[in-house]
Design an enzyme around this catalytic site. Structure first.
Site: not given
Ligand code: ITT
Length: 195
Positions: A23, A26, A79-80, A153-155, A180
């Site tokens: 990601n 991250k 992991d998050s 990104f993400g949420y 976080h």
């Molecule tokens: P890795 O390769 O590091 O595992 P990933 O994106 O698959 O990358 P995770 O399995 O930890 O990571 O999934 C966490 C998800 O939670 C991530 O893809 C986002 O959708 C969401 N997330 C985590 N941190 C976030 C943030 O700071 N802001 C928004 N969404 C977040």
């Protein structure tokens, strides 16, 4: 194979630390925060298979050990996820998968008429091969009524941290101090720079 690595002065010697994540969002947040502790970071863009668990700590620990078996060098993983009490913690450790399947629109639909409190959680797992050290962080807030903002990104477009009115995507600089991930990274940075 991996161009990017952390370089840290550690007991007077250079310690290279890889951040193993697929990601890029991250990664760039971690780079900015760890640089403040004198830790230069870069990237090992492996996608690691995660074991099923509802605990970010357990998942991060397992991933760190698997990543170490592949890379054989000091590294950390993270992991998050977003945990919504009104949905019994969902999407939690399934956050990445749920976002892919439902998108932020889907989360808003699921929360229609429900209590909107939410919490992001993060666990960083660092290993140099022997044991795994965990650093955690969380931030409470709420899920917004609509998708707002283009940053992060993400949420991020649907999460408003406690005491604020803007989503993380509308005010991404908020994440540097109170997300976080920032909170877990601060503990990690302090611990490494104390050595
Ligand atoms: P890795 O390769 O590091 O595992 P990933 O994106 O698959 O990358 P995770 O399995 O930890 O990571 O999934 C966490 C998800 O939670 C991530 O893809 C986002 O959708 C969401 N997330 C985590 N941190 C976030 C943030 O700071 N802001 C928004 N969404 C977040």
């Amino acid at each position: 194979m991996f161009k990017n690595h952390f370089t840290l002065i550690y007991h007077g010697a250079h310690l290279e630390i890889s951040f193993v994540t697929s990601n890029p969002g991250k990664f760039s947040e971690a780079e900015k925060i760890l640089n403040k502790y004198g830790i230069n970071i870069v990237h090992a863009p492996l996608h690691l298979e995660e074991k099923r668990s509802e605990s970010v700590e357990e998942i991060a620990e397992g991933c760190a050990l698997r990543a170490y078996s592949a890379l054989r060098k000091p590294l950390f993983v993270e992991d998050s996820g977003l945990f919504v009490p009104a949905l019994n913690g969902f999407p939690g450790t399934y956050s990445a998968w749920v976002l892919k399947k439902l998108g932020n629109e889907g989360i808003l639909r699921l929360l229609d008429g429900k209590e909107r409190a939410a919490e992001f959680r993060c666990a960083i797992a660092f290993t140099e091969g022997k044991d795994v050290r965990l650093f955690t962080g969380s931030v409470r807030g709420r899920v917004s009524g609509s998708i707002r903002g283009n940053g992060g990104f993400g949420y991020d477009p649907v999460f408003i941290p406690e005491g604020e009115e803007k989503t993380f995507a509308e005010a991404p600089s908020l994440k540097d101090s109170l997300s976080h991930r920032a909170r877990a990274l601060q503990k990690f940075g302090e611990s490494l720079s104390r050595k």
